[in-house]
Design a protein around this motif. Structure first.
Motif, short mmCIF file in Angstrom:
data_model
loop_
_atom_site.label_atom_id
_atom_site.label_comp_id
_atom_site.label_asym_id
_atom_site.label_seq_id
_atom_site.Cartn_x
_atom_site.Cartn_y
_atom_site.Cartn_z
N HIS A 211 0.83 -1.20 0.00
CA HIS A 211 0.00 0.00 0.00
C HIS A 211 0.87 1.26 0.00
N TYR A 212 1.98 1.18 0.72
CA TYR A 212 2.87 2.34 0.76
C TYR A 212 3.73 2.44 -0.51
N SER A 213 4.20 1.32 -1.02
CA SER A 213 5.14 1.37 -2.14
C SER A 213 4.44 1.51 -3.49
N ASP A 214 3.31 0.84 -3.68
CA ASP A 214 2.68 0.78 -4.99
C ASP A 214 2.25 2.15 -5.50
N THR A 215 1.87 3.04 -4.58
CA THR A 215 1.42 4.37 -5.02
C THR A 215 2.55 5.18 -5.63
N SER A 216 3.79 4.80 -5.33
CA SER A 216 4.93 5.59 -5.80
C SER A 216 5.50 5.09 -7.13
N PHE A 217 5.32 3.81 -7.45
CA PHE A 217 5.99 3.24 -8.63
C PHE A 217 5.64 3.95 -9.94
N PRO A 218 4.36 4.20 -10.23
CA PRO A 218 4.08 4.87 -11.51
C PRO A 218 4.73 6.25 -11.60
N GLU A 219 4.86 6.92 -10.45
CA GLU A 219 5.37 8.27 -10.44
C GLU A 219 6.89 8.34 -10.62
N ILE A 220 7.60 7.30 -10.18
CA ILE A 220 9.07 7.39 -10.18
C ILE A 220 9.73 6.72 -11.39
N LEU A 221 8.96 5.99 -12.19
CA LEU A 221 9.59 5.31 -13.33
C LEU A 221 10.29 6.27 -14.29
N PRO A 222 9.74 7.45 -14.58
CA PRO A 222 10.50 8.39 -15.41
C PRO A 222 11.82 8.81 -14.77
N ASP A 223 11.86 8.88 -13.45
CA ASP A 223 13.12 9.20 -12.76
C ASP A 223 14.13 8.06 -12.93
N VAL A 224 13.65 6.84 -12.78
CA VAL A 224 14.53 5.68 -12.89
C VAL A 224 15.17 5.62 -14.28
#
Length: 357
Positions: free
Chosen positions: A164-177
């Motif tokens: 619940h804590y991690s999944d909300t961030s993955f779509p947002e950070i992929l461009p950073d990765v």
């Protein structure tokens, strides 16, 4: 860096004493509110709306005894979960949060199903820096060896909390990765493989290297196989506590998500040293984590700070939710320099980007 303040600057002695009693009876309140939620009492009050319901009306169907209703709802009343007017109970705003707010429910289930019994041994765990409360769930040196074998409902609640804590961030950070167009990415602490799946789906040309304990890699491998993404992955079983166990080299990006908080500072130093050695020329190390001192709101910092005792009593015995300054200091000692720090990702994540000095 943000400074957190959790109480009024000028609190009366009487108000302070009341707050102290809330702490003393905190576990009692927790169990009563949870009982009222799980047994449907709060839902019944929600359905009654502004009319509310009396104890007699709630007890009519035989679902709850008048005794159970009084004990649970009076405790809920003291906590502001319900209100009482003219002998009728109504659901208050805090009760609506318990009943409908996903993160509140995830936290309640995690604390009850995973942490509650084990926290009884928090004092010994802190004194000895060993997860002595883990015995309430199973016989493993740390919780990480036992994740795949946790009994229910602890297993479901642990993964729901983590995801619940991690999944909300993955779509947002992929461009950073993928900002530096990496071809080889290493996911250290791959867990169930959710980030690896997201990364492989984002860039059709990237090669993923998953590093974790064998038990966790087996779960991640199944996740990748079910998604049809296992063709561009390599699995590397590594015990992070073994300082001599190296990581595969030549990585453009070394990625760690909600990972370093699982370890003590000496072990983090060892992991970072091996991660630096695994970087290709020009490679970067990215850390995505929940750092309590970099939160905009006190509510997020409060939740994160109070997750640390779980690490003490059940997870490892010597890790915690860290401050951002801790990671920056440890990375600098490993020969890295901070390039960027981006806060406010997902619920409460920060992305730290490092490069070799």
């Amino acid at each position: 860096m943000l400074t957190k303040s959790f109480s009024p600057a000028r609190q009366s002695a009487f108000a302070a004493r009341f707050e102290a009693q809330k702490i003393a009876f905190g576990p009692v309140i927790f169990q009563c509110v949870r009982y009222a939620w799980k047994r449907g009492m709060l839902q019944a009050l929600a359905e009654a709306g502004d009319a509310g319901r009396s104890i007699e009306e709630l007890a009519e169907g035989g679902r709850w005894s008048a005794y159970a209703l009084k004990v649970a709802l009076e405790s809920c009343l003291s906590a502001g979960v319900v209100s009482l007017a003219d002998g009728r109970y109504l659901l208050d705003k805090t009760g609506y949060c318990v009943l409908s707010d996903a993160i509140t429910q995830v936290n309640l289930n995690f604390v009850h199903d995973v942490c509650y019994q084990g926290l009884f041994d928090l004092d010994r765990s802190l004194d000895e820096q060993r997860p002595l409360g883990l015995a309430a769930l199973g016989d493993w040196p740390t919780v990480y060896q036992g994740l795949a074998e946790l009994p229910e409902p602890a297993k479901a609640s642990w993964f729901a909390f983590d995801h619940h804590y991690s999944d909300t961030s993955f779509p947002e950070i992929l461009p950073d990765v993928f900002a530096t167009a990496p071809k080889r990415v290493m996911d250290i602490g791959a867990n169930t493989g959710k980030f690896s799946c997201a990364a492989l789906g984002y860039d059709a040309g990237v090669e993923l290297h998953l590093v974790d304990l064998p038990q966790q890699l087996a779960v991640a491998e199944a996740t990748l196989r079910d998604a049809g993404l296992d063709g561009r992955t390599q699995l590397h079983p590594v015990d992070m506590l073994d300082g001599g166990a190296g990581f595969p080299g030549g990585m453009d990006i070394v990625w760690m998500s909600q990972f370093l908080s699982c370890f003590s500072e000496p072990v983090i130093e060892s992991i970072l040293a091996r991660a630096v050695a695994a970087l290709a020329p020009g490679g970067q190390l990215l850390i995505l984590d929940t750092l309590w001192d970099r939160q905009r709101y006190d509510i997020a910092a409060y939740c994160l700070i109070n997750t640390s005792p779980y690490f003490s009593a059940l997870a490892s015995g010597n890790s915690k939710v860290y401050q951002g300054a801790d990671y920056i200091r440890l990375c600098e000692a490993a020969g890295l320099k901070l390039l960027t720090a981006r806060d406010g990702i997902g619920y409460c994540h920060t992305l730290l980007r490092f490069a070799r000095v």
